[in-house]
Design a protein around this motif. Structure first.
Motif, PDB file in Angstrom:
ATOM      1  N   ASP A  96       0.803  -1.302  -0.032  1.00  0.00           N
ATOM      2  CA  ASP A  96       0.385  -0.036  -0.076  1.00  0.00           C
ATOM      3  C   ASP A  96       0.682   1.160   0.479  1.00  0.00           C
ATOM      4  O   ASP A  96       1.574   1.596   0.733  1.00  0.00           O
ATOM      5  CB  ASP A  96      -0.639  -0.255   1.170  1.00  0.00           C
ATOM      6  CG  ASP A  96      -2.327   0.726   0.994  1.00  0.00           C
ATOM      7  OD1 ASP A  96      -1.492   2.539   0.648  1.00  0.00           O
ATOM      8  OD2 ASP A  96      -2.937   0.681   1.668  1.00  0.00           O
ATOM      9  N   PRO A  97       1.177   1.889  -1.002  1.00  0.00           N
ATOM     10  CA  PRO A  97       1.981   3.198  -1.162  1.00  0.00           C
ATOM     11  C   PRO A  97       1.482   4.222   0.087  1.00  0.00           C
ATOM     12  O   PRO A  97       2.267   4.974   0.709  1.00  0.00           O
ATOM     13  CB  PRO A  97       0.805   4.433  -2.465  1.00  0.00           C
ATOM     14  CG  PRO A  97       1.112   2.545  -3.620  1.00  0.00           C
ATOM     15  CD  PRO A  97       0.107   2.096  -2.618  1.00  0.00           C
ATOM     16  N   TYR A  98       0.309   4.147   0.289  1.00  0.00           N
ATOM     17  CA  TYR A  98      -0.197   5.257   1.570  1.00  0.00           C
ATOM     18  C   TYR A  98       0.129   4.906   3.195  1.00  0.00           C
ATOM     19  O   TYR A  98      -0.332   5.462   4.126  1.00  0.00           O
ATOM     20  CB  TYR A  98      -1.817   5.431   1.591  1.00  0.00           C
ATOM     21  CG  TYR A  98      -2.256   5.823  -0.233  1.00  0.00           C
ATOM     22  CD1 TYR A  98      -2.202   6.504  -0.623  1.00  0.00           C
ATOM     23  CD2 TYR A  98      -2.872   4.619  -0.669  1.00  0.00           C
ATOM     24  CE1 TYR A  98      -2.537   7.220  -2.072  1.00  0.00           C
ATOM     25  CE2 TYR A  98      -3.556   4.794  -2.413  1.00  0.00           C
ATOM     26  CZ  TYR A  98      -3.188   5.771  -3.064  1.00  0.00           C
ATOM     27  OH  TYR A  98      -3.075   6.459  -4.286  1.00  0.00           O
ATOM     28  N   LEU A  99       0.213   3.872   2.938  1.00  0.00           N
ATOM     29  CA  LEU A  99       0.942   3.682   4.365  1.00  0.00           C
ATOM     30  C   LEU A  99       3.210   3.248   4.413  1.00  0.00           C
ATOM     31  O   LEU A  99       3.634   2.032   4.413  1.00  0.00           O
ATOM     32  CB  LEU A  99       0.819   1.860   5.233  1.00  0.00           C
ATOM     33  CG  LEU A  99      -1.138   1.500   4.486  1.00  0.00           C
ATOM     34  CD1 LEU A  99      -1.431   0.054   5.454  1.00  0.00           C
ATOM     35  CD2 LEU A  99      -0.897   3.051   5.783  1.00  0.00           C
ATOM     36  N   GLY A 100       3.314   4.082   3.560  1.00  0.00           N
ATOM     37  CA  GLY A 100       4.572   4.201   3.854  1.00  0.00           C
ATOM     38  C   GLY A 100       5.125   3.592   2.601  1.00  0.00           C
ATOM     39  O   GLY A 100       6.592   2.449   3.104  1.00  0.00           O
ATOM     40  N   GLY A 101       4.997   3.549   1.555  1.00  0.00           N
ATOM     41  CA  GLY A 101       4.877   3.059   0.583  1.00  0.00           C
ATOM     42  C   GLY A 101       5.701   3.661  -0.692  1.00  0.00           C
ATOM     43  O   GLY A 101       6.483   4.779  -0.302  1.00  0.00           O
ATOM     44  N   THR A 102       5.678   3.216  -1.645  1.00  0.00           N
ATOM     45  CA  THR A 102       6.835   3.889  -3.158  1.00  0.00           C
ATOM     46  C   THR A 102       5.809   3.370  -3.944  1.00  0.00           C
ATOM     47  O   THR A 102       4.130   3.733  -3.934  1.00  0.00           O
ATOM     48  CB  THR A 102       7.463   3.119  -3.140  1.00  0.00           C
ATOM     49  OG1 THR A 102       7.436   2.165  -3.376  1.00  0.00           O
ATOM     50  CG2 THR A 102       8.841   3.430  -2.425  1.00  0.00           C
ATOM     51  N   HIS A 103       5.478   3.244  -5.151  1.00  0.00           N
ATOM     52  CA  HIS A 103       4.374   2.614  -6.323  1.00  0.00           C
ATOM     53  C   HIS A 103       4.029   0.657  -5.966  1.00  0.00           C
ATOM     54  O   HIS A 103       4.789   0.362  -4.900  1.00  0.00           O
ATOM     55  CB  HIS A 103       4.998   2.564  -7.432  1.00  0.00           C
ATOM     56  CG  HIS A 103       6.020   2.068  -7.801  1.00  0.00           C
ATOM     57  ND1 HIS A 103       6.720   2.632  -8.688  1.00  0.00           N
ATOM     58  CD2 HIS A 103       6.798   1.017  -7.589  1.00  0.00           C
ATOM     59  CE1 HIS A 103       8.071   2.196  -8.990  1.00  0.00           C
ATOM     60  NE2 HIS A 103       8.080   1.205  -7.907  1.00  0.00           N
ATOM     61  N   VAL A 287       3.947   9.266  -2.261  1.00  0.00           N
ATOM     62  CA  VAL A 287       3.630   9.841  -1.002  1.00  0.00           C
ATOM     63  C   VAL A 287       4.144  10.424  -0.734  1.00  0.00           C
ATOM     64  O   VAL A 287       5.385  10.282  -0.767  1.00  0.00           O
ATOM     65  CB  VAL A 287       3.216   8.120  -0.918  1.00  0.00           C
ATOM     66  CG1 VAL A 287       2.188   7.961  -1.764  1.00  0.00           C
ATOM     67  CG2 VAL A 287       4.252   7.260  -0.983  1.00  0.00           C
ATOM     68  N   ARG A 288       3.797  10.358   0.998  1.00  0.00           N
ATOM     69  CA  ARG A 288       4.588  11.318   2.083  1.00  0.00           C
ATOM     70  C   ARG A 288       6.224  10.562   1.975  1.00  0.00           C
ATOM     71  O   ARG A 288       6.795  10.878   2.055  1.00  0.00           O
ATOM     72  CB  ARG A 288       3.775  11.614   3.621  1.00  0.00           C
ATOM     73  CG  ARG A 288       4.862  11.809   4.787  1.00  0.00           C
ATOM     74  CD  ARG A 288       4.104  11.890   5.453  1.00  0.00           C
ATOM     75  NE  ARG A 288       2.407  12.995   5.299  1.00  0.00           N
ATOM     76  CZ  ARG A 288       3.282  13.968   5.843  1.00  0.00           C
ATOM     77  NH1 ARG A 288       4.175  14.250   6.604  1.00  0.00           N
ATOM     78  NH2 ARG A 288       1.673  15.107   5.831  1.00  0.00           N
ATOM     79  N   THR A 291       8.286  10.789  -0.624  1.00  0.00           N
ATOM     80  CA  THR A 291       9.134  12.790  -0.622  1.00  0.00           C
ATOM     81  C   THR A 291      10.716  12.291   0.436  1.00  0.00           C
ATOM     82  O   THR A 291      11.039  12.708   0.635  1.00  0.00           O
ATOM     83  CB  THR A 291       7.794  13.683  -0.234  1.00  0.00           C
ATOM     84  OG1 THR A 291       6.818  13.067  -1.081  1.00  0.00           O
ATOM     85  CG2 THR A 291       8.421  14.708  -0.092  1.00  0.00           C
ATOM     86  N   PHE A 292      10.161  12.480   1.706  1.00  0.00           N
ATOM     87  CA  PHE A 292      10.756  12.087   2.149  1.00  0.00           C
ATOM     88  C   PHE A 292      12.431  11.227   2.584  1.00  0.00           C
ATOM     89  O   PHE A 292      13.022  11.739   2.229  1.00  0.00           O
ATOM     90  CB  PHE A 292      10.221  11.756   3.837  1.00  0.00           C
ATOM     91  CG  PHE A 292       9.761  12.354   5.270  1.00  0.00           C
ATOM     92  CD1 PHE A 292       8.544  13.088   4.949  1.00  0.00           C
ATOM     93  CD2 PHE A 292       9.684  12.648   6.253  1.00  0.00           C
ATOM     94  CE1 PHE A 292       7.000  14.301   5.238  1.00  0.00           C
ATOM     95  CE2 PHE A 292       9.152  13.724   6.859  1.00  0.00           C
ATOM     96  CZ  PHE A 292       8.235  13.966   5.981  1.00  0.00           C
ATOM     97  N   SER A 293      12.615   9.917   2.158  1.00  0.00           N
ATOM     98  CA  SER A 293      13.261   9.417   2.282  1.00  0.00           C
ATOM     99  C   SER A 293      14.051   9.956   0.474  1.00  0.00           C
ATOM    100  O   SER A 293      14.878   9.642   0.516  1.00  0.00           O
ATOM    101  CB  SER A 293      12.576   8.072   1.295  1.00  0.00           C
ATOM    102  OG  SER A 293      13.489   6.969   0.909  1.00  0.00           O
ATOM    103  N   ALA A 294      13.669  10.815  -0.496  1.00  0.00           N
ATOM    104  CA  ALA A 294      14.048  11.328  -2.429  1.00  0.00           C
ATOM    105  C   ALA A 294      15.232  12.367  -0.402  1.00  0.00           C
ATOM    106  O   ALA A 294      16.127  12.328  -1.605  1.00  0.00           O
ATOM    107  CB  ALA A 294      13.169  11.864  -2.869  1.00  0.00           C
TER     108      ALA A 294
END
Length: 561
Positions: A96-103, A287-288, A291-294
Motif C-alpha cells: 500500500d503506497p499510502y502506508l509508507g510505500g512507493t508504487h 506519497v509522504r 518524498t521524505f526518503s528522496a
C-alpha cells in the motif's frame, strides 16, 4: 561502557547481515528486475517505532526511508487492532503506497525477529515485482487517474504464518496479477532473505549478548546524528532555493513544479516545499514516505560517509508538503512516485545546495529510471510475459571531473539487466545498445552521457507502456553549466515513427513483430562555465565521437582561446 572496537565490529556485523540478505534475495529471485537489476533492498528496523537500524549497502537508497515508514505503520496497525498481532515465524506482506510505500510494484515483506519470546527488531525487505495487476502490464499506467487502475493494493497481512505460506491469500494475489506462476520464485526468495538475516543476526546476538547489541544500536544512532550535524556545519547559515519540474502527470499535459527552500540554522536543515504544485490527476504524485526518503537519499549522496541509521535523518525537517503532489492521499495514482518524482525531489535538493557546497554537490543527473513495461504473448513458448526495462543515464558534472555515463538512477543502484538475459527471457531483440552521444550538458566538467537503445519485437503481439520524465527539459546544469539532453522515446512501425504526446509517458501502445521502440535517456547537467573546459578534453570527446566537431565548437567557446 561499550568500547570502540566492539561498537565497530557490531556495526559492521549488522551491515553484513543486511548485505547477505540483499545477495540472497537477488541470487534466488526469478525475475530479471530483481535477480539482475537488483531492484530490491533489505534492512533491520526498531521493534518499537520501526526506525532504521541498518540497511544493505547493495540496496536501493530510496527504500531507506520507505521501509522505515512501512515498518512503523505495521507496528501502529498491530497496536490499534487493524492488523493481527504477530507470532514467531510470521511474515507480513504490504504494498500500500499510502502506508509508507512507493508504487504498488514495490512489494515489502516484514518479519518480527524474536529473542526469548519478545520482538527484538523487525527484518524487512522490498522487491520490485514485474506486475501487480492494473490496467497495463508492468503497472506503469501513464494515464491512470486512481490507484485501482495501477494494480492490487495490499494492506499489511500475514502471507506466512509460523513459517507456512498461506495458500488462500496467495491464490487471491495470483488471481489479480499477470504471469502469476512466475511470482512464487520471487516470493520464496524474498522470504528466504529474511530467514538468512534472522540466522546471521542470531549469531551476532549469541556472540555479544542482547544487551551489548542494544547498546551498540543506540550508540550508532547517536553517532550518526552527531556526524550529520557536523557535516551540516559545512553549509553556511542561510537560505538556498531551487525549482525542479516534472514534464507532465501523464494525463494533463502541463508541467508540475517542485519549489524548494533549504534553510540551515542552529545545526539543522529545513526543507520547505511551499509553492509546489497541487496533487495531480495522473500517476506522478508522490506519497509522504517517498518524498521524505528522496530528501534523505539526496543528502546521503552529498554526505555518503554518514552511516545508515535513523539518527542520520534527525537533523532534517521537511515541511509544507501537505496539499501538494508530494503528499498524495488515496486514491491518487502514484506509479511514477518512486522512480521519477523522487529523483526530481533529489534534483531540487542538489540545485539548491550546489552553490552552498560547490565541492560536494553535482549538477543534476539524468533523473529518470526509464520505466518501460512490455506485456504480451510469446507464441513460440506458449506463454504470456511481462518485461520491465530499467535504464541508466548521465550523471552531472562536478567540481573534480566529468559526470559518469550510463550510471544507475539517483534513487538506487539498480542497473539495466544484461541484454543477453533479456533476449533469452523475452521475444525481443536489441538492435542498438550504446551511449546517447552528445547528451552530456556542456560545462567546465561536462555531464555524463545517457543510454541509446532500440528493442524490436520478434514474435507475437505486445503492448508497451512508459512512465519516464525529462522529455521536455533536460537535467539542470550547475554554476554556469548547460542542461543535459532530454529523454527521447520513439515507436517505429511500418506506418511511421510515433512520438508520444507526453514525450516520455504513454500506455497501451500496440506492437507487432518487427515494430521497434527506441529510447535515448538524458545526459547529466554540465558543471561550471563551458568556456573553461580544457581544450584537450574537448578534442578527446570529439575524437571518440561523443560530440561532433561542429557541436563542440558551439558548446565549448574555450576552444578559441
Amino acid at each position: 561502557m561499550l568500547d570502540p572496537v566492539t561498537l565497530a565490529v557490531i556495526q559492521a556485523g549488522l551491515q553484513q547481515v543486511c548485505d547477505e540478505m540483499d545477495l540472497s534475495f537477488s541470487r534466488a529471485a526469478f525475475s530479471p528486475v530483481i535477480a539482475e537489476a537488483d531492484d530490491r533492498s533489505d534492512g533491520i528496523y526498531d521493534a518499537v517505532d520501526g526506525s532504521l537500524i541498518a540497511q544493505g549497502s547493495r540496496g536501493l537508497p530510496v527504500f531507506v526511508g520507505t521501509m522505515q515508514f512501512s515498518t512503523r505503520h505495521i507496528i501502529e496497525r498491530i497496536a490499534s487492532g487493524l492488523t493481527k498481532p504477530p507470532e514467531e515465524g510470521d511474515i507480513y506482506i504490504v504494498n500500500d503506497p499510502y502506508l509508507g510505500g512507493t508504487h504498488l510494484m514495490d512489494v515489502r515483506f516484514a518479519m518480527p525477529f524474536y529473542r526469548q519470546g519478545e520482538i527484538f527488531c523487525w527484518l524487512s525487505n522490498t522487491g520490485h515485482w514485474p506486475d501487480t495487476g492494473g490496467a497495463v502490464p508492468g503497472g506503469f499506467s501513464a494515464s491512470a487517474i486512481s490507484a485501482e487502475q495501477e494494480g492490487l493494493r495490499l494492506p499489511p497481512v500475514k502471507l506466512f504464518k509460523k513459517g507456512v505460506l498461506q495458500d488462500e491469500l496467495w491464490q487471491v494475489i495470483c488471481s489479480n496479477i499477470r504471469v502469476s506462476e512466475q511470482r512464487i520464485g520471487d516470493v520464496k526468495a524474498q522470504a528466504a532473505a529474511l530467514l538468512v538475516g534472522a540466522e546471521r543476526l542470531t549469531t551476532i546476538l549469541d556472540r555479544y549478548g542482547d544487551g551489548t547489541v542494544r547498546a551498540a544500536i543506540a550508540e550508532m544512532r547517536r553517532r550518526a546524528a552527531r556526524q550529520m550535524e557536523a557535516n551540516l556545519r559545512l553549509i553556511p547559515e542561510g537560505l538556498w532555493t531551487a525549482r525542479a519540474h516534472i514534464d507532465s502527470d501523464g494525463v494533463v499535459n502541463e508541467p508540475l513544479t517542485i519549489a524548494l527552500a533549504v534553510t540551515r540554522q542552529d545545526g539543522r536543515l529545513t526543507f520547505d516545499f511551499a509553492g509546489t504544485s497541487a496533487p495531480c490527476m495522473g500517476p506522478m504524485n508522490s506519497v509522504r514516505a517517498t518524498t521524505f526518503s528522496a530528501v534523505y537519499l539526496a543528502m546521503r549522496h552529498i554526505f555518503p560517509d554518514v552511516p545508515m541509521s535513523a539518527g542520520a535523518f534527525e537533523p532534517f525537517e521537511i515541511v509544507n508538503i501537505e496539499g501538494t503532489f508530494l503528499d498524495a492521499q488515496y486514491p491518487r495514482p502514484v506509479s511514477g512516485c518512486a522512480a521519477e518524482v523522487s529523483q526530481r525531489i533529489a534534483e531540487a535538493v542538489f540545485a539548491a545546495l550546489v552553490a552552498a557546497l560547490p565541492d560536494r554537490v553535482t549538477a543534476a543527473p539524468a533523473g529518470t529510471s526509464g520505466n518501460f513495461g512490455l506485456g504480451g504473448h510469446d507464441p513460440e513458448r506458449g506463454r504470456d510475459y511481462v518485461m520491465y526495462q530499467i535504464s541508466g543515464g548521465g550523471y552531472g558534472g562536478n567540481a573534480d571531473h566529468d559526470g559518469l555515463s550510463n550510471g544507475c538512477s539517483t534513487i538506487g543502484i539498480s542497473k539495466a539487466p544484461p541484454v543477453e538475459i533479456m533476449e533469452q527471457t523475452y521475444p525481443v531483440l536489441y538492435r542498438r545498445y550504446a551511449l546517447h552521444e552528445g547528451s552530456g550538458g556542456a560545462g567546465e566538467h561536462r555531464g555524463g552521457f545517457g543510454l541509446d537503445y532500440e528493442i524490436e519485437l520478434l514474435r507475437g503481439s505486445a503492448r508497451a507502456s512508459f512512465v519516464m520524465d525529462h522529455g521536455l527539459t533536460g537535467p539542470q546544469g550547475a554554476l554556469g553549466g548547460a542542461d543535459g539532453a532530454v529523454n527521447r522515446v520513439e515507436i517505429i512501425t511500418p506506418e511511421g515513427t510515433i512520438v508520444p504526446e507526453h514525450l516520455s509517458k504513454a500506455q497501451d501502445i500496440p506492437l507487432n513483430p518487427g515494430d521497434r521502440v527506441r529510447v535515448r535517456t538524458p545526459g547529466g547537467g554540465g558543471y561550471g562555465d563551458p568556456a573553461r573546459r580544457d581544450p584537450a578534453s574537448v578534442a578527446e570527446d570529439v575524437r571518440l565521437g561523443r560530440y561532433s566537431a561542429t557541436d563542440a565548437r558551439r558548446l565549448f567557446p574555450g576552444l578559441h582561446r
